[in-house]
Design a protein around this motif. Structure first.
Motif, PDB file in Angstrom:
ATOM      1  N   SER A  77       0.830  -1.210   0.000  1.00 24.17           N
ATOM      2  CA  SER A  77       0.000   0.000   0.000  1.00 24.17           C
ATOM      3  C   SER A  77       0.860   1.253   0.000  1.00 24.17           C
ATOM      4  CB  SER A  77      -0.906   0.008   1.234  1.00 24.17           C
ATOM      5  OG  SER A  77      -1.838  -1.052   1.184  1.00 24.17           O
ATOM      6  N   PHE A  78       1.838   1.313   0.901  1.00 25.91           N
ATOM      7  CA  PHE A  78       2.664   2.509   0.993  1.00 25.91           C
ATOM      8  C   PHE A  78       3.648   2.603  -0.159  1.00 25.91           C
ATOM      9  CE2 PHE A  78       1.485   1.753   5.538  1.00 25.91           C
ATOM     10  CZ  PHE A  78       0.581   2.799   5.600  1.00 25.91           C
ATOM     11  N   SER A 118       3.689   5.998  -2.439  1.00 22.70           N
ATOM     12  CA  SER A 118       4.931   6.785  -2.506  1.00 22.70           C
ATOM     13  C   SER A 118       5.686   6.613  -3.815  1.00 22.70           C
ATOM     14  CB  SER A 118       5.854   6.395  -1.353  1.00 22.70           C
ATOM     15  OG  SER A 118       6.287   5.053  -1.502  1.00 22.70           O
ATOM     16  N   GLU A 119       5.308   5.592  -4.610  1.00 18.35           N
ATOM     17  CA  GLU A 119       6.014   5.241  -5.849  1.00 18.35           C
ATOM     18  C   GLU A 119       7.447   4.809  -5.571  1.00 18.35           C
ATOM     19  OE1 GLU A 119       5.631   8.533  -8.512  1.00 18.35           O
ATOM     20  OE2 GLU A 119       3.473   8.292  -8.748  1.00 18.35           O
ATOM     21  N   ARG A 125      -4.345   0.466   6.630  1.00 20.76           N
ATOM     22  CA  ARG A 125      -3.668  -0.389   5.656  1.00 20.76           C
ATOM     23  C   ARG A 125      -2.782  -1.450   6.299  1.00 20.76           C
ATOM     24  NH1 ARG A 125      -3.566   2.503   0.685  1.00 20.76           N
ATOM     25  NH2 ARG A 125      -5.407   3.831   0.653  1.00 20.76           N
ATOM     26  N   ALA A 126      -2.097  -1.085   7.386  1.00 19.87           N
ATOM     27  CA  ALA A 126      -1.155  -2.017   8.007  1.00 19.87           C
ATOM     28  C   ALA A 126      -1.673  -2.630   9.303  1.00 19.87           C
ATOM     29  CB  ALA A 126       0.176  -1.297   8.288  1.00 19.87           C
ATOM     30  N   LYS A 127      -2.840  -2.142   9.772  1.00 19.02           N
ATOM     31  CA  LYS A 127      -3.444  -2.631  11.024  1.00 19.02           C
ATOM     32  C   LYS A 127      -2.487  -2.451  12.197  1.00 19.02           C
ATOM     33  CE  LYS A 127      -6.509  -3.947   8.089  1.00 19.02           C
ATOM     34  NZ  LYS A 127      -7.404  -2.900   7.605  1.00 19.02           N
ATOM     35  N   GLY A 139       6.215   8.343  15.700  1.00 15.50           N
ATOM     36  CA  GLY A 139       6.624   7.134  15.001  1.00 15.50           C
ATOM     37  C   GLY A 139       6.228   7.116  13.542  1.00 15.50           C
ATOM     38  N   ALA A 140       5.190   7.875  13.178  1.00 13.80           N
ATOM     39  CA  ALA A 140       4.698   7.887  11.796  1.00 13.80           C
ATOM     40  C   ALA A 140       5.349   8.960  10.937  1.00 13.80           C
ATOM     41  CB  ALA A 140       3.178   8.084  11.793  1.00 13.80           C
ATOM     42  N   ALA A 141       6.207   9.783  11.522  1.00 12.78           N
ATOM     43  CA  ALA A 141       6.786  10.916  10.780  1.00 12.78           C
ATOM     44  C   ALA A 141       7.607  10.465   9.573  1.00 12.78           C
ATOM     45  CB  ALA A 141       7.642  11.766  11.714  1.00 12.78           C
ATOM     46  N   ALA A 142       8.376   9.385   9.726  1.00 13.85           N
ATOM     47  CA  ALA A 142       9.218   8.914   8.621  1.00 13.85           C
ATOM     48  C   ALA A 142       8.364   8.450   7.448  1.00 13.85           C
ATOM     49  CB  ALA A 142      10.129   7.783   9.097  1.00 13.85           C
ATOM     50  N   LEU A 143       7.303   7.711   7.748  1.00 13.29           N
ATOM     51  CA  LEU A 143       6.416   7.251   6.680  1.00 13.29           C
ATOM     52  C   LEU A 143       5.722   8.430   6.014  1.00 13.29           C
ATOM     53  CD1 LEU A 143       5.213   4.860   5.156  1.00 13.29           C
ATOM     54  CD2 LEU A 143       3.378   4.810   6.853  1.00 13.29           C
TER      55      LEU A 143
END
Length: 401
Positions: free
Chosen positions: A27-28, A32-33, A268-270, A277-281
């Motif tokens: 999904s990611f 993000s391609e 998407r990832a449950k 923690g989500a900043a990098a994604l």
């Protein structure tokens, strides 16, 4: 600090902490391609990478130092890491936490066996009080990031990544004080200098970004942020030196990007991942780092959120990403007026979550009624389509709520 310090940390931590999974996300990757893999430190003991550094610090103490006990200041993840590591190493621990620290994190720290002192209304006040106690009792201070043993422990995250991936273009890391990225970058660049290391901060607390840009240690005024785990006004001195030497670049992401990433990880990832923690994604999905087709790892540094915070961030993320729209409109107070409005909304493909109908609000005439409608929508384009549809039908949307 040497690479041997990192290797020694890996040896100490073997069997003590989890080797967290490195998962490919279709999904990611599509969003993000880039080919995106998730390093799931949110699944680490205590729900954060912090336990790695805390464990390495405590295990590296002499027997005499262990007998003196340890003390730390923290509002969250570091507190729990020190508490658990101390308990497993049979070392007495005291954690000073600000009075406003989340109740769930305070109780979790106590449950791991630490003595918790609530003091002050900020991390800085808790930190200063912890230092006073340290001087009085002679305890060993366990800093959250500005310490070689802490940095070496966090660096093991980087070792695990390069051991599992023979081909890798870059790693994206959330940055607060710099403990994680400084150690990770040292480890990865020593073994695989061709791999890019990019740090990510929220625009509300960009201290390391500014420091890296001017190549000088800087302090900033932090704003309120959903990524409270990386809201550090002044990065560590040791950390900055290593970041300046080994990190390729630093970027910032907006609050809505982080909130959207938290929601996407749930859907998407449950996985429950805190804002920090989500900043990098968020940086990868918004295409702020890397190029199309490259292979990148996003470090999910932690997942400690209480239920109230989860609910708030989900709501924030839905609104910011255009998944929820709430508007106010004034209708004629006559039979069928509300039904016709809601029929237009339904024909526009939106799901109605809530409707508030008020005939008595001050400022309305006797022939008017105020309606506040909350909708589930697909995205911002869908909201624009709905707005244009209602305007075309003669409705006047007074404001978004």
């Amino acid at each position: 600090m040497t690479f041997r310090d990192i290797e020694a940390a890996a040896e100490r931590l073997s069997g003590k902490i989890r080797r967290t999974p490195l998962e490919v996300s279709r999904s990611f990757s599509q969003l993000s391609e880039r080919e995106v893999l998730l390093k799931c430190e949110n699944l680490q003991l205590t729900g954060s990478f912090k336990v790695r550094g805390a464990f390495n610090k405590i295990l590296s103490l002499t027997n005499q130092e262990k007998e003196r006990g340890v003390i730390a200041a923290s509002a969250g993840n570091h507190a729990q890491g020190v508490a658990l590591a101390s308990a497993m190493a049979h070392v007495a621990s005291t954690i000073v936490m600000p009075k406003g620290a989340p109740i769930a994190k305070v109780e979790a720290t106590k449950a791991y066996g630490a003595s918790v002192i609530l003091h002050g209304h900020s991390y800085d006040e808790a930190y200063e009080y912890a230092r006073e106690i340290q001087k009085e009792k002679g305890s060993i201070f366990v800093h959250a990031f500005d310490d070689q043993a802490i940095i070496a422990g966090q660096a093991v995250v980087g070792l695990e990544i390069v051991e599992e991936l023979s081909q890798l273009d870059g790693i994206v890391v959330p940055v607060g004080g710099g403990g994680l990225i400084s150690g990770l970058a040292f480890a990865v660049k020593t073994l695989r200098p061709e791999v890019s290391i990019i740090g990510v901060q929220t625009e509300a607390a960009p201290a390391m970004v500014h420091s890296k840009k001017v190549q000088s240690h800087r302090t900033v005024q932090c704003q309120a942020t959903i990524a409270d785990g990386i809201a550090v006004a002044c990065p560590g001195s040791l950390n900055f030196e290593l970041v300046d030497r080994f990190v390729d670049d630093m970027v910032t992401v907006e609050e809505e990007m982080i909130a959207s990433a938290v929601v996407l990880l749930l859907e998407r990832a449950k996985m429950v991942v805190e804002g920090a923690g989500a900043a990098a994604l968020a940086a990868l999905v918004s295409k702020k780092v890397g190029n199309a087709g490259e292979r990148w790892v996003a470090v999910l540094s932690g997942g400690n959120m209480d239920i109230t915070s989860v609910a708030k961030i989900i709501e924030y993320g839905l609104v910011r990403s255009g998944r929820r729209w709430e508007f106010r409109i004034v209708l004629p107070d006559r039979p069928g007026a509300l039904q016709h409005l809601l029929a237009e909304v339904a024909h526009g493909g939106a799901n109605i979550i809530a409707v508030l109908h008020d005939r008595l609000r001050p400022g309305l005439s006797l022939s008017q009624a105020e309606v506040i409608v909350t909708l589930e929508t697909r995205d911002h384009d869908h909201i624009r389509e709905l707005r244009e549809r209602l305007l075309h039908k003669g409705y006047r949307i007074e404001r978004n709520v």
